[in-house]
Design an enzyme around this catalytic site. Sequence first.
Site, PDB file in Angstrom:
ATOM      1  N   ASP A 346     -27.687  12.860 -36.578  1.00 51.32           N
ATOM      2  CA  ASP A 346     -28.078  13.784 -37.655  1.00 51.32           C
ATOM      3  C   ASP A 346     -29.223  13.155 -38.451  1.00 51.32           C
ATOM      4  O   ASP A 346     -29.049  12.694 -39.587  1.00 51.32           O
ATOM      5  CB  ASP A 346     -26.867  14.063 -38.542  1.00 51.32           C
ATOM      6  CG  ASP A 346     -27.179  15.080 -39.639  1.00 51.32           C
ATOM      7  OD1 ASP A 346     -28.189  15.802 -39.502  1.00 51.32           O
ATOM      8  OD2 ASP A 346     -26.421  15.131 -40.621  1.00 51.32           O
ATOM      9  N   LYS A 352     -25.001  18.802 -39.724  1.00 48.75           N
ATOM     10  CA  LYS A 352     -24.841  19.682 -38.569  1.00 48.75           C
ATOM     11  C   LYS A 352     -25.853  19.288 -37.497  1.00 48.75           C
ATOM     12  O   LYS A 352     -26.897  18.700 -37.793  1.00 48.75           O
ATOM     13  CB  LYS A 352     -25.032  21.151 -38.963  1.00 48.75           C
ATOM     14  CG  LYS A 352     -23.981  21.669 -39.940  1.00 48.75           C
ATOM     15  CD  LYS A 352     -24.218  23.137 -40.256  1.00 48.75           C
ATOM     16  CE  LYS A 352     -23.160  23.664 -41.240  1.00 48.75           C
ATOM     17  NZ  LYS A 352     -23.382  25.093 -41.544  1.00 48.75           N
ATOM     18  N   HIS A 459       8.533  -1.255   3.632  1.00 44.92           N
ATOM     19  CA  HIS A 459       9.980  -1.392   3.772  1.00 44.92           C
ATOM     20  C   HIS A 459      10.651  -0.173   3.140  1.00 44.92           C
ATOM     21  O   HIS A 459      10.259   0.281   2.069  1.00 44.92           O
ATOM     22  CB  HIS A 459      10.445  -2.671   3.066  1.00 44.92           C
ATOM     23  CG  HIS A 459      11.927  -2.840   3.020  1.00 44.92           C
ATOM     24  ND1 HIS A 459      12.698  -2.925   4.153  1.00 44.92           N
ATOM     25  CD2 HIS A 459      12.790  -2.940   1.972  1.00 44.92           C
ATOM     26  CE1 HIS A 459      13.963  -3.093   3.820  1.00 44.92           C
ATOM     27  NE2 HIS A 459      14.056  -3.089   2.502  1.00 44.92           N
ATOM     28  N   HIS A 503      19.008   5.698   3.357  1.00 42.92           N
ATOM     29  CA  HIS A 503      19.498   4.335   3.206  1.00 42.92           C
ATOM     30  C   HIS A 503      21.011   4.396   3.320  1.00 42.92           C
ATOM     31  O   HIS A 503      21.696   4.850   2.403  1.00 42.92           O
ATOM     32  CB  HIS A 503      19.069   3.764   1.849  1.00 42.92           C
ATOM     33  CG  HIS A 503      19.118   2.272   1.806  1.00 42.92           C
ATOM     34  ND1 HIS A 503      18.787   1.542   0.698  1.00 42.92           N
ATOM     35  CD2 HIS A 503      19.452   1.356   2.751  1.00 42.92           C
ATOM     36  CE1 HIS A 503      18.905   0.253   0.957  1.00 42.92           C
ATOM     37  NE2 HIS A 503      19.322   0.127   2.191  1.00 42.92           N
ATOM     38  N   LYS A 585       9.017  -0.153  17.372  1.00 39.35           N
ATOM     39  CA  LYS A 585       9.740  -1.424  17.236  1.00 39.35           C
ATOM     40  C   LYS A 585      11.224  -1.087  17.172  1.00 39.35           C
ATOM     41  O   LYS A 585      11.677  -0.390  16.261  1.00 39.35           O
ATOM     42  CB  LYS A 585       9.301  -2.169  15.976  1.00 39.35           C
ATOM     43  CG  LYS A 585      10.158  -3.379  15.628  1.00 39.35           C
ATOM     44  CD  LYS A 585       9.762  -3.958  14.279  1.00 39.35           C
ATOM     45  CE  LYS A 585      10.748  -5.016  13.807  1.00 39.35           C
ATOM     46  NZ  LYS A 585      12.081  -4.485  13.512  1.00 39.35           N
ATOM     47  N   LYS A 587      15.386  -2.686  18.441  1.00 40.92           N
ATOM     48  CA  LYS A 587      16.168  -3.799  18.957  1.00 40.92           C
ATOM     49  C   LYS A 587      16.340  -3.644  20.466  1.00 40.92           C
ATOM     50  O   LYS A 587      16.782  -2.602  20.952  1.00 40.92           O
ATOM     51  CB  LYS A 587      17.526  -3.861  18.269  1.00 40.92           C
ATOM     52  CG  LYS A 587      18.313  -5.116  18.601  1.00 40.92           C
ATOM     53  CD  LYS A 587      17.632  -6.343  18.021  1.00 40.92           C
ATOM     54  CE  LYS A 587      18.435  -7.593  18.345  1.00 40.92           C
ATOM     55  NZ  LYS A 587      19.734  -7.610  17.640  1.00 40.92           N
ATOM     56  N   SER A 669      12.708 -10.446  13.004  1.00 39.88           N
ATOM     57  CA  SER A 669      12.706  -9.898  11.651  1.00 39.88           C
ATOM     58  C   SER A 669      13.640 -10.717  10.783  1.00 39.88           C
ATOM     59  O   SER A 669      14.788 -10.969  11.162  1.00 39.88           O
ATOM     60  CB  SER A 669      13.154  -8.428  11.646  1.00 39.88           C
ATOM     61  OG  SER A 669      12.208  -7.617  12.299  1.00 39.88           O
TER      62      SER A 669
END
Length: 906
Positions: A346, A352, A459, A503, A585, A587, A669
Amino acid sequence: MLFNQKIMDQQEIEIVRESPVPLERTSSSFQLNEQFVPSATTPNRSHSVNNPLSASNDGLEHTTCDKEASSSGTLKKRSNSFSSFLDAHSKTTVPYSETDRSPGLNWLSVKLNILFRSQRAPLRSLRKSSTSSNNSRSEGSSTQTFPSTSDIFDTKHLLATIVPESIQNGCFLFRVTKKKVRQRKVSLDPFTGYMILDKNTGKPYRKLCVDDIKEIRQGSESRNYREQFKISYENEKRWFTIVYTAEDKMKALHFISPTMDGLNQWVMALEGLKTYRLNEFITGSRFVTNHNVQTIKGDEQLDHPWEKLEKDETAELTFVDVQCMCQKLHLNASFEYLEQMFRKADTLRTGKLNFEGFQHFVSILKTRPEVKQIFYKYTDNSKEMSLDQFIFFLRDSQKSTINDDQIELVYSSFCKSHDSPMDLIEFTSYLSSPANAPLTSINQNMNRPLNEYIISSSHNTYLLGKQFAGESSIEGYIRSLQRGCKCIEIDCWDGPDGPVVCHGRTFTSIIRFNDVIDVIKKYAFVVSAYPVIISLEIHCCPEQQQQMACYMREAFGNYLLTEPLGIHEKVLPSPEQLLYKILIKVKCQATISASNTIDVFQGGVVDSSTDTTESSELESGERNLSNEPKKRKRKVIISELQQIAPYVRSLRFRNFSLPESKTYNHIFSFSERTIKRHGKTMFPRLSKHNTKYLCRVYPGPLRLGSTNLNPQFYWRMGVQMVALNWQTYDVGLQINDALFQADPPSGYLLKPEYQRTMEEKVKQSKQLDNSPRKMLLNIEILSGQQLRRAKELFNSETLCPFVQVQIHSMEETPFRWTSSVVHRNGFRPIWQESFRYESVTKDDVYSVIRFLVHHRGSSGNDSVIAVFACPLYRLQTGYRHIPLYDMQGESLLFSTLFVRIEKTEF
């Protein structure tokens, strides 16, 4: 059709839910009226979105959103569709076919980028002509380029094309939650970027910024949610899910559009607006355009500040108007700071600002004194930087090694024209651009055996929360794969209608195995083409194992690797040889042949539990309060599953010296708990073993809150797969993200040579290497830019940021340094404070530096609002802008730290 309808301005539909059994596609617990679906013979091609309004008791009728011309100051609707508009502007620039797009590539983003590139040249000429006609008002604005009226209208027309008027005004969609389905009025403001629910309905409304949207899923991509909420299959094609971040969590909004035309328009509007805002930021556009200040709309009870200037060129903005606009732009600056900038703009002291005065105000906000100081240092206080001065800056400060011809190309790309020198604004744009990235790029050999790489691993990938009571969802797989994870885990259990993922023996929810496989197929190679490893934890009966094997073969097809690449292999193939391959992967039975390899096609019966599974540890420890051995029910792995695992064959660990431990395609693992239990005697043997064979380590079962271990400890032992809980963005996952950070991330990092050779060779190489072993790091934290507002702040509070730097190296305790607090300025805080750090060794590729931005609360409590982590060795020297991420690992587009980095080897 079963639902209780209420005739209201905002209709609410209560669903008669079915049983909690997974929903079949033939169920119909919720159906929308058939009149919502356009006829196949007379499709709705209009550019408006249908707006369903309740009109009778026997069904929901729909009417079209208001198409009448909007009042002065609002956007005009384009007659053509957004897709046609993009096609018309892209055909003459870059040939592109939607059938040529790669997996995961958003065709809308491609077309928008083509459109932006085609418009960039005329926009530059407009800005140049506008600049020549304006007189500079101060030193801070002498190099500014202001948007012309044509530029503003061009932006308005483009935004009007991206977001049609009907969506701006608000249309009705059905929002789906776990409890009910409600009709909501949803609108999208193209200028603020907010998607607003129930605005102007007389009820509290919520907002979602498109910048926080991570993904939009349609139809079958969201099938898991639809079936979870017991919504009938007939509504799938008009379903879309918005995945976004809020309060440092990943969340989702689910909608059903009344029509297919409405669905397409909403998806294109959201994706188009997000791409537009991101493009404006990346290309270094003006402050005004970045945040669309020129058309900010206030709340209904307030005047629209910018519309004052649009309606009347002589109109002026008060400080209250400017402050309102800044709040809507999320400029986290204090009242005193904005008032100070307002007074500078200003110049006539009228209280203004007219149009030019507001442009001056914006230029002052854009002015960065710390960058100006650097610019004047290398230009001898000149307002222009020549090519020679720019080359000297890159050589002296940035330690750049690119040749002069390449530097000239970079220089010209940031100048207004080929023959004009670089000014302060263009120099600032360069500093914050990808051309001045803070990290060195990764260029590694991808033709080494698979065991010579560190692999980004997850995981319990299916979990979104804690291990014992969290939610299982396909979101975990989608998010992990999109962030470059290359080893994911699936825990498979017997389900009522086929195998499920959860889970086991906990309170977590379940998802269908087939849904998980479908998601993996879609997202496996979106980020990179390198192989994805699926770690299967099998707890299913043989019958459901058979279903798993058959479905994986059917769904993955040629992507699934079911046999070795060669007949007489003795080493694992490389990631380059396994492009677009999915490895299983599981077993397996150790069957040693004469060539000291495993006969992968000789199936056998094997215990399904892995060598140190969490389930067995939980049963014998945490879950067995009497501490007595608990007999586990023996399950077997069928030969069909073993046969599709030629390279990542999981064996129960017994001894490193056994013949089965020397087969090239086996993997051990270990739980972190098991390794710690064996103690330091195991470390050297495990490190030697990992030079030739694969190994995986995962968090122990005592991490009930899904926290993470420190992966550096295991990487230094050569463990290829350190599996982490990706749902928890703690220090461990931040370090993991830092190691694999790339654009795009490959998910693989080649080990240093000493982890890929025998110890004797390592000793010889160290004797021949006379290079310095240590590094002195000197970092100055200069400033921050547009730091995100802390979620817990009240509306009256302003961000009070400070920076903490942590270095996680080979020292037992991480190095820490903390800056001072900048009070009440989250928009552009300035620190200009430095620290020094002496590394133990410069050769450790696993050392990570973390930049954390904290907020100091009024009560004295501190909270982390942003973070960035990267490998220490990849930090580039010189002046760099550090990108910042929220506490979910998602990028904060407009937030950076400006730093100066020096490295000295000795």
